[in-house]
Motif scaffolding. Sequence first.
Motif, PDB file in Angstrom:
ATOM      1  N   ARG A  27       0.845  -1.165  -0.119  1.00 54.42           N
ATOM      2  CA  ARG A  27       0.098  -0.051   0.184  1.00 54.42           C
ATOM      3  C   ARG A  27       0.794   1.271  -0.013  1.00 54.42           C
ATOM      4  O   ARG A  27       1.798   1.435   0.869  1.00 54.42           O
ATOM      5  N   ARG A  28       0.559   2.128  -0.895  1.00 55.28           N
ATOM      6  CA  ARG A  28       1.207   3.313  -0.928  1.00 55.28           C
ATOM      7  C   ARG A  28       0.235   4.436  -0.135  1.00 55.28           C
ATOM      8  O   ARG A  28      -0.872   4.408  -0.323  1.00 55.28           O
ATOM      9  N   ARG A  29       1.021   5.011   0.773  1.00 57.31           N
ATOM     10  CA  ARG A  29       0.130   5.842   1.639  1.00 57.31           C
ATOM     11  C   ARG A  29       0.583   7.246   1.630  1.00 57.31           C
ATOM     12  O   ARG A  29       1.872   7.691   1.240  1.00 57.31           O
ATOM     13  N   GLU A  30      -0.274   8.356   2.099  1.00 56.81           N
ATOM     14  CA  GLU A  30       0.292   9.727   2.007  1.00 56.81           C
ATOM     15  C   GLU A  30      -0.577  10.122   3.480  1.00 56.81           C
ATOM     16  O   GLU A  30      -1.601  10.065   3.783  1.00 56.81           O
ATOM     17  N   CYS A  31       0.364  10.987   4.286  1.00 54.00           N
ATOM     18  CA  CYS A  31      -0.070  11.486   5.234  1.00 54.00           C
ATOM     19  C   CYS A  31      -0.982  12.831   5.343  1.00 54.00           C
ATOM     20  O   CYS A  31      -0.383  13.741   4.310  1.00 54.00           O
ATOM     21  N   ILE A  32      -2.022  12.952   5.772  1.00 49.62           N
ATOM     22  CA  ILE A  32      -3.047  13.937   5.770  1.00 49.62           C
ATOM     23  C   ILE A  32      -2.470  15.230   6.248  1.00 49.62           C
ATOM     24  O   ILE A  32      -2.534  16.309   5.599  1.00 49.62           O
ATOM     25  N   GLN A  33      -1.435  15.281   7.308  1.00 53.35           N
ATOM     26  CA  GLN A  33      -0.664  16.477   7.566  1.00 53.35           C
ATOM     27  C   GLN A  33       0.409  17.109   6.929  1.00 53.35           C
ATOM     28  O   GLN A  33       0.239  18.099   6.385  1.00 53.35           O
ATOM     29  N   CYS A  34       1.477  15.956   6.876  1.00 49.87           N
ATOM     30  CA  CYS A  34       2.807  16.451   6.246  1.00 49.87           C
ATOM     31  C   CYS A  34       2.717  16.256   4.873  1.00 49.87           C
ATOM     32  O   CYS A  34       3.626  16.571   4.019  1.00 49.87           O
ATOM     33  N   GLU A  35       1.914  15.562   4.309  1.00 49.20           N
ATOM     34  CA  GLU A  35       1.642  15.132   2.761  1.00 49.20           C
ATOM     35  C   GLU A  35       2.753  14.324   2.236  1.00 49.20           C
ATOM     36  O   GLU A  35       2.955  14.490   1.045  1.00 49.20           O
ATOM     37  N   ARG A  36       3.738  13.675   2.924  1.00 53.05           N
ATOM     38  CA  ARG A  36       4.746  13.025   2.754  1.00 53.05           C
ATOM     39  C   ARG A  36       4.054  11.455   2.518  1.00 53.05           C
ATOM     40  O   ARG A  36       2.978  11.074   3.037  1.00 53.05           O
ATOM     41  N   ARG A  37       5.012  10.588   1.519  1.00 56.69           N
ATOM     42  CA  ARG A  37       4.251   9.325   1.163  1.00 56.69           C
ATOM     43  C   ARG A  37       5.327   8.311   1.675  1.00 56.69           C
ATOM     44  O   ARG A  37       6.490   8.707   1.752  1.00 56.69           O
ATOM     45  N   PHE A  38       4.583   7.109   1.755  1.00 60.07           N
ATOM     46  CA  PHE A  38       5.378   6.066   2.451  1.00 60.07           C
ATOM     47  C   PHE A  38       4.656   4.713   1.967  1.00 60.07           C
ATOM     48  O   PHE A  38       3.569   4.896   1.502  1.00 60.07           O
ATOM     49  N   THR A  39       5.449   3.481   2.155  1.00 60.26           N
ATOM     50  CA  THR A  39       5.015   2.192   1.640  1.00 60.26           C
ATOM     51  C   THR A  39       4.847   1.521   2.739  1.00 60.26           C
ATOM     52  O   THR A  39       5.536   1.283   3.708  1.00 60.26           O
ATOM     53  N   THR A  40       3.575   0.598   2.896  1.00 54.84           N
ATOM     54  CA  THR A  40       3.519  -0.294   3.850  1.00 54.84           C
ATOM     55  C   THR A  40       3.063  -1.580   3.264  1.00 54.84           C
ATOM     56  O   THR A  40       2.711  -1.626   2.250  1.00 54.84           O
ATOM     57  N   TYR A  41       3.312  -2.685   3.904  1.00 54.04           N
ATOM     58  CA  TYR A  41       3.051  -4.066   3.416  1.00 54.04           C
ATOM     59  C   TYR A  41       2.173  -4.821   4.447  1.00 54.04           C
ATOM     60  O   TYR A  41       2.240  -4.780   5.500  1.00 54.04           O
ATOM     61  N   GLU A  42       1.038  -5.259   4.115  1.00 46.93           N
ATOM     62  CA  GLU A  42       0.098  -6.066   4.702  1.00 46.93           C
ATOM     63  C   GLU A  42       0.154  -7.469   4.472  1.00 46.93           C
ATOM     64  O   GLU A  42       0.104  -7.937   3.288  1.00 46.93           O
TER      65      GLU A  42
END
Length: 153
Positions: A27-42
Motif C-alpha cells: 500500500r502506498r500511503r500519504e500523510c494527511i498532515q505533512c503530505e509525505r508518502r510512504f509504503t506499507t506491506y500487509e
Amino acid sequence: MKCPFCAFADTKVIDSRLGKEGNNIRRRRECIQCERRFTTYERIEEILPLVVKKDGRREPFDRMKIIAGMQKACEKRPVSIETIEKIVDQLERQLQESGEKEIIASRIGEAVMDALHRVDEVAYVRFASVYRQFKDINEFMDELKELLARDDS
C-alpha cells in the motif's frame, strides 16, 4: 496508520497492489498532515509453532532472526536478499503446513543449513560454524570433509 515522518495518526491509501508472491498487499500511503508518502506491506498473520530452544525456553518463531543469521552468513557472497527471503518464506510455509504447535530449534537450523548448502557453500560453512559451535579446528575440518564428500558423490 501513523505517519513515520510526523507521527500524525491519519493517513490515506493512494494505491494498493498485490505483492509478487500474492501473499501480501503493498500500500502506498500519504500523510494527511505533512503530505509525505510512504509504503506499507500487509500480510496475513499466520500461526507458527513456538520454537523450543536448547535450554528448554519457548519463544515465538521470528523470521527476522533467521534472515539476520542468513544475511551474516551470506555477507560478501553472491546471494541476494530475495533468495534469502524466499528460503525463509518456504521454511515458514513448511512450518505452517506441519500443524505442529512446537518445533525444536535444531530442526530450523538444519533446514536453513540445507537451503544454504544448495545456494552457496561458503555461506553454508559460515552458518554451520556459528550454528554448530565447533569446539576446535578438527570439528570444523570434519564438517568441510563431509561437505567435499557430498559434492563428490
